[in-house]
Motif scaffolding. Structure first.
Motif, PDB file in Angstrom:
ATOM      1  N   GLU A 160     -61.061  33.978  -7.300  1.00  0.00           N
ATOM      2  CA  GLU A 160     -62.704  34.097  -7.040  1.00  0.00           C
ATOM      3  C   GLU A 160     -63.003  35.635  -7.352  1.00  0.00           C
ATOM      4  O   GLU A 160     -64.103  35.757  -7.652  1.00  0.00           O
ATOM      5  CB  GLU A 160     -62.897  33.817  -5.345  1.00  0.00           C
ATOM      6  CG  GLU A 160     -63.145  32.287  -5.146  1.00  0.00           C
ATOM      7  CD  GLU A 160     -63.300  32.071  -3.746  1.00  0.00           C
ATOM      8  OE1 GLU A 160     -62.481  32.677  -2.928  1.00  0.00           O
ATOM      9  OE2 GLU A 160     -63.925  31.059  -3.435  1.00  0.00           O
ATOM     10  N   ALA A 161     -62.456  36.453  -6.929  1.00  0.00           N
ATOM     11  CA  ALA A 161     -62.705  37.908  -7.073  1.00  0.00           C
ATOM     12  C   ALA A 161     -62.868  38.208  -8.655  1.00  0.00           C
ATOM     13  O   ALA A 161     -63.821  38.876  -8.978  1.00  0.00           O
ATOM     14  CB  ALA A 161     -61.669  38.796  -6.471  1.00  0.00           C
ATOM     15  N   ALA A 162     -62.062  37.491  -9.576  1.00  0.00           N
ATOM     16  CA  ALA A 162     -62.194  37.639 -11.058  1.00  0.00           C
ATOM     17  C   ALA A 162     -63.323  37.139 -11.235  1.00  0.00           C
ATOM     18  O   ALA A 162     -64.100  37.595 -12.054  1.00  0.00           O
ATOM     19  CB  ALA A 162     -60.825  37.085 -11.399  1.00  0.00           C
ATOM     20  N   LEU A 220     -68.713  32.129  -3.083  1.00  0.00           N
ATOM     21  CA  LEU A 220     -68.953  33.052  -4.310  1.00  0.00           C
ATOM     22  C   LEU A 220     -70.072  33.760  -3.900  1.00  0.00           C
ATOM     23  O   LEU A 220     -69.977  35.198  -4.254  1.00  0.00           O
ATOM     24  CB  LEU A 220     -68.929  32.302  -5.510  1.00  0.00           C
ATOM     25  CG  LEU A 220     -68.604  33.082  -6.899  1.00  0.00           C
ATOM     26  CD1 LEU A 220     -66.922  33.568  -6.849  1.00  0.00           C
ATOM     27  CD2 LEU A 220     -68.735  32.220  -8.055  1.00  0.00           C
ATOM     28  N   MET A 221     -71.282  33.072  -3.630  1.00  0.00           N
ATOM     29  CA  MET A 221     -72.516  34.110  -3.535  1.00  0.00           C
ATOM     30  C   MET A 221     -72.446  35.100  -2.014  1.00  0.00           C
ATOM     31  O   MET A 221     -73.195  35.891  -2.344  1.00  0.00           O
ATOM     32  CB  MET A 221     -73.904  33.171  -3.344  1.00  0.00           C
ATOM     33  CG  MET A 221     -74.009  32.143  -4.475  1.00  0.00           C
ATOM     34  SD  MET A 221     -74.330  32.782  -5.891  1.00  0.00           S
ATOM     35  CE  MET A 221     -76.009  32.656  -5.974  1.00  0.00           C
ATOM     36  N   ALA A 222     -71.579  34.554  -1.311  1.00  0.00           N
ATOM     37  CA  ALA A 222     -71.367  35.588   0.021  1.00  0.00           C
ATOM     38  C   ALA A 222     -70.459  36.404  -0.397  1.00  0.00           C
ATOM     39  O   ALA A 222     -70.480  37.482   0.352  1.00  0.00           O
ATOM     40  CB  ALA A 222     -70.895  34.573   1.067  1.00  0.00           C
ATOM     41  N   LEU A 223     -69.881  36.518  -1.483  1.00  0.00           N
ATOM     42  CA  LEU A 223     -68.711  37.503  -1.743  1.00  0.00           C
ATOM     43  C   LEU A 223     -69.193  38.966  -1.807  1.00  0.00           C
ATOM     44  O   LEU A 223     -68.493  39.847  -1.308  1.00  0.00           O
ATOM     45  CB  LEU A 223     -67.613  36.841  -2.993  1.00  0.00           C
ATOM     46  CG  LEU A 223     -66.289  36.279  -2.719  1.00  0.00           C
ATOM     47  CD1 LEU A 223     -65.607  36.064  -3.943  1.00  0.00           C
ATOM     48  CD2 LEU A 223     -65.537  37.336  -1.615  1.00  0.00           C
ATOM     49  N   PRO A 224     -70.192  39.115  -2.653  1.00  0.00           N
ATOM     50  CA  PRO A 224     -70.548  40.652  -2.662  1.00  0.00           C
ATOM     51  C   PRO A 224     -70.969  41.384  -1.523  1.00  0.00           C
ATOM     52  O   PRO A 224     -70.474  42.420  -1.221  1.00  0.00           O
ATOM     53  CB  PRO A 224     -71.812  40.372  -3.433  1.00  0.00           C
ATOM     54  CG  PRO A 224     -71.930  39.041  -4.292  1.00  0.00           C
ATOM     55  CD  PRO A 224     -70.948  38.341  -3.382  1.00  0.00           C
TER      56      PRO A 224
END
Ligand SMILES: Nc1ncnc2c1ncn2[C@@H]1O[C@H](COP(=O)(O)OP(=O)(O)OP(=O)(O)O)[C@@H](O)[C@H]1O
Ligand SMILES: [Mg+2]
Length: 330
Positions: free
Chosen positions: A123-125, A157-161
């Motif tokens: 996911e980070a990638a 993914l959208m919450a990751l930043p």
């Protein structure tokens, strides 16, 4: 309606359950934008890519020209998470080896190997590649359309930043504290190795390493913050949820909307795809009546989000000509 939303934005995300038509809609929107004279890039973030299948050509992790007669203004790209992970881990290993004593190089390699397989790395990638593509999109394209993976994955993914920025900030704070403590200790130690203004004394290697780690973390925090700024700026970007007028997709859409709204992402449109016709026999008419009921539930839950309906076609949408026709329905 969706085309108008895209016309006023630089970045558009499409999300929703599997098989509802995300890739089709994403491609049609990008194609229509290119027809209008905008430089458009359609990006698949789903590891099970089907952008290439839809266009009938190989795409891969490089902006590849798509469609005829759009003056080369349309390109497609399929994010390759493995290649991104490799690149990322190579960078990290290189930095770590430089910062660690030589005898720990083997340990660094072992750690990197474990990291490759640990949860979250993938996911980070993808997030890192998306950050790069948004940065590139702002310079080289007028519109970037992200065709995302089915719902749950995308919301995370959208919450990751936000999560990763907070995490990096926490790490920086801790480093700050330990740096101060270190400086105080060295002070007690008779100021050994400290840089004195105007002196040519060599810098403490530990201090130098700390500075480098700090600047790496800061760089990463700034990039993620940049992505988040784009995600939450509703004038710059928007998110459209594609769904079928069925019970589960409607419930998932309501959930996805709530999750994304919590993250600060604007939901600009609901695209209800594959609507059954009312005038093609009793079976389809009954099917349509059931769909109508589900849409009442959707409307009750999300009364203000613009909603677009797209009819079910007789055939699958494959290739540029079919996409062109599909775009006229948006
Ligand atoms: N309005 C429509 N009428 C008929 N067929 C459609 C319509 N919209 C999409 N399809 C077809 O439905 C199938 C799924 O579409 P698509 O691949 O765009 O969905 P997806 O949401 O990207 O799926 P996945 O989650 O698996 O990536 C494709 O075969 C596509 O051609
Ligand atoms: Mg798809």
């Amino acid at each position: 309606m969706l085309l108008t939303l895209a016309a006023e934005r630089r970045v558009l995300f499409l999300g929703g359950k599997g098989g509802v038509g995300k890739t089709t809609v994403a491609s049609a929107v990008a194609l229509a934008a290119a027809r209008e004279g905008r430089r458009a890039l359609v990006v698949s973030t789903d590891p099970a890519h089907n952008l290439g299948h839809l266009w009938g050509q190989r795409i891969g992790d490089r902006a590849t020209p798509l469609g005829d007669g759009v003056g080369g203004r349309l390109r497609g790209l399929e994010i390759d998470p493995d290649a991104t992970t490799d690149r990322h881990l190579k960078d990290v290993a290189h930095t770590l080896k430089r910062l660690m004593p030589d005898n720990l190089a083997g340990e660094v390699d072992k750690h990197m190997d474990l990291s490759r397989r640990s949860p979250g790395t993938h996911e980070a990638a993808v997030l890192e590649r998306m950050t790069e593509l948004v940065e590139m999109g702002m310079q080289d394209y007028d519109l970037v359309v992200f065709d995302t993976a089915p719902s749950g994955h995308t919301a995370r993914l959208m919450a990751l930043p936000e999560v990763m920025t907070a995490w990096t900030d926490g790490l920086l704070n801790r480093r700050e504290k330990s740096a101060k403590l270190g400086a105080a200790m060295r002070g007690l130690d008779g100021d050994r190795g400290r840089t004195v203004l105007g002196s040519t004394a060599p810098r403490d290697p530990i201090e130098e390493r700390d500075d480098e780690i700090r600047s790496i973390l800061l760089r990463r925090r700034d990039r993620l913050a940049g992505l988040r700024e784009v995600l939450v700026d509703s004038a710059l970007s928007s998110f459209a949820i594609v769904l079928a007028a069925e019970r589960l997709p409607v419930l998932e859409t309501i959930e996805l909307n709530a999750e994304l709204t919590r993250t600060g992402v604007d939901i600009g449109a609901l695209v209800v795809n594959k609507r059954s016709p009312a005038d093609r026999g009793d079976f389809l008419a009954r099917r349509r009546a059931v769909e109508d009921e589900h849409l009442v539930t959707l409307r009750d839950a999300l009364p203000r989000v613009p909603l677009q309906e797209v009819p079910l076609g007789e055939e699958d949408v494959v290739g540029p000509a079919a996409l062109e026709r599909f775009a006229t329905l948006l």
